[in-house]
Design a protein around this motif. Sequence first.
Motif, PDB file in Angstrom:
ATOM      1  N   ALA A  39     -16.943  65.709  42.549  1.00  0.00           N
ATOM      2  CA  ALA A  39     -17.229  64.294  42.281  1.00  0.00           C
ATOM      3  C   ALA A  39     -18.359  64.168  41.268  1.00  0.00           C
ATOM      4  CB  ALA A  39     -17.621  63.571  43.570  1.00  0.00           C
ATOM      5  N   VAL A  40     -18.262  63.131  40.446  1.00  0.00           N
ATOM      6  CA  VAL A  40     -19.296  62.826  39.464  1.00  0.00           C
ATOM      7  C   VAL A  40     -19.505  61.325  39.473  1.00  0.00           C
ATOM      8  CG1 VAL A  40     -19.920  62.867  37.014  1.00  0.00           C
ATOM      9  CG2 VAL A  40     -18.659  64.778  37.991  1.00  0.00           C
ATOM     10  N   GLY A  41     -20.748  60.915  39.402  1.00  0.00           N
ATOM     11  CA  GLY A  41     -21.061  59.497  39.297  1.00  0.00           C
ATOM     12  C   GLY A  41     -22.148  59.323  38.251  1.00  0.00           C
ATOM     13  N   SER A  42     -22.077  58.242  37.505  1.00  0.00           N
ATOM     14  CA  SER A  42     -23.132  58.005  36.513  1.00  0.00           C
ATOM     15  C   SER A  42     -23.352  56.508  36.334  1.00  0.00           C
ATOM     16  CB  SER A  42     -22.777  58.655  35.174  1.00  0.00           C
ATOM     17  OG  SER A  42     -21.636  58.055  34.612  1.00  0.00           O
ATOM     18  N   SER A  43     -24.520  56.183  35.809  1.00  0.00           N
ATOM     19  CA  SER A  43     -24.843  54.791  35.509  1.00  0.00           C
ATOM     20  C   SER A  43     -25.814  54.768  34.331  1.00  0.00           C
ATOM     21  CB  SER A  43     -25.464  54.093  36.729  1.00  0.00           C
ATOM     22  OG  SER A  43     -26.735  54.638  37.012  1.00  0.00           O
ATOM     23  N   ALA A  70     -20.037  58.358  42.798  1.00  0.00           N
ATOM     24  CA  ALA A  70     -19.642  59.702  43.224  1.00  0.00           C
ATOM     25  C   ALA A  70     -19.090  59.695  44.650  1.00  0.00           C
ATOM     26  CB  ALA A  70     -20.830  60.660  43.124  1.00  0.00           C
ATOM     27  N   GLU A  71     -19.721  58.949  45.541  1.00  0.00           N
ATOM     28  CA  GLU A  71     -19.280  58.911  46.937  1.00  0.00           C
ATOM     29  C   GLU A  71     -17.893  58.292  47.071  1.00  0.00           C
ATOM     30  OE1 GLU A  71     -23.422  58.776  49.507  1.00  0.00           O
ATOM     31  OE2 GLU A  71     -22.526  56.873  48.890  1.00  0.00           O
ATOM     32  N   LYS A  72     -17.632  57.240  46.329  1.00  0.00           N
ATOM     33  CA  LYS A  72     -16.327  56.573  46.417  1.00  0.00           C
ATOM     34  C   LYS A  72     -15.223  57.449  45.861  1.00  0.00           C
ATOM     35  CE  LYS A  72     -18.177  51.920  46.343  1.00  0.00           C
ATOM     36  NZ  LYS A  72     -18.568  50.779  45.515  1.00  0.00           N
ATOM     37  N   ALA A  73     -15.534  58.283  44.860  1.00  0.00           N
ATOM     38  CA  ALA A  73     -14.515  59.122  44.230  1.00  0.00           C
ATOM     39  C   ALA A  73     -13.938  60.151  45.188  1.00  0.00           C
ATOM     40  CB  ALA A  73     -15.102  59.825  43.010  1.00  0.00           C
ATOM     41  N   TYR A  74     -14.707  60.595  46.161  1.00  0.00           N
ATOM     42  CA  TYR A  74     -14.234  61.666  47.036  1.00  0.00           C
ATOM     43  C   TYR A  74     -14.497  61.367  48.504  1.00  0.00           C
ATOM     44  CZ  TYR A  74     -12.950  66.528  48.022  1.00  0.00           C
ATOM     45  OH  TYR A  74     -12.330  67.659  48.465  1.00  0.00           O
TER      46      TYR A  74
END
Length: 197
Positions: A39-43, A70-74
């Motif tokens: 998972a990857v998250g960015s802002s 990131a949490e929602k993606a996985y």
Amino acid sequence: MRRGKVEPIIWSGLDIGSRKISLIVTETDPLSQEAQVIAVGSSRSRGVTRGEIRDADLVVESIRKAVDEAEKAYDLNVRDTFLSIGPSSAFSFVLAHKFPLREEGEPERTVTGKDIKDILKEVLKTARESIQDLLLHAIPLAFSVDSDSSVKDPIGLLGSELAVEVLFIGLAEEEAQKYISCAEKAGLNVLGVVHKS
């Protein structure tokens, strides 16, 4: 006897930059040690200018957005993370240290892994005593035995004296604490800090 299923190890890293804040989550197989990004998250980074925190509340908000993505993606619940930061107040220096491999009158001997640990402990102690700031990294640059040419790994070499040069990267503790505080306010537990350089 059947072995039970071994759960994968989940790691995450949070990078706080001037333009973007990113969170990467990896899953490592404990048996094979193979890791993959899950998972990857960015802002967009808000509250950070030229590597310095100017508005902590905006930084916390940006971190939360990256973590949420990131949490929602996985379907994860990220709590522990390693923190990557790059404030301009970081500094570096090199220390050289020598370590005897034998007592006077004794024969030369080969370098062991324990010798490497011992000399690195000594040079780290010297570095900690010489500065008041936070040491983030201690990177051995080169070793030598009896002042011969530099080598990356001296284990097994024969000699009387082991020498090392170590690159240290540090940061004012107050500066590092600002970043850690922002991550903690965003709900994360910081396991360690690295400098992004």
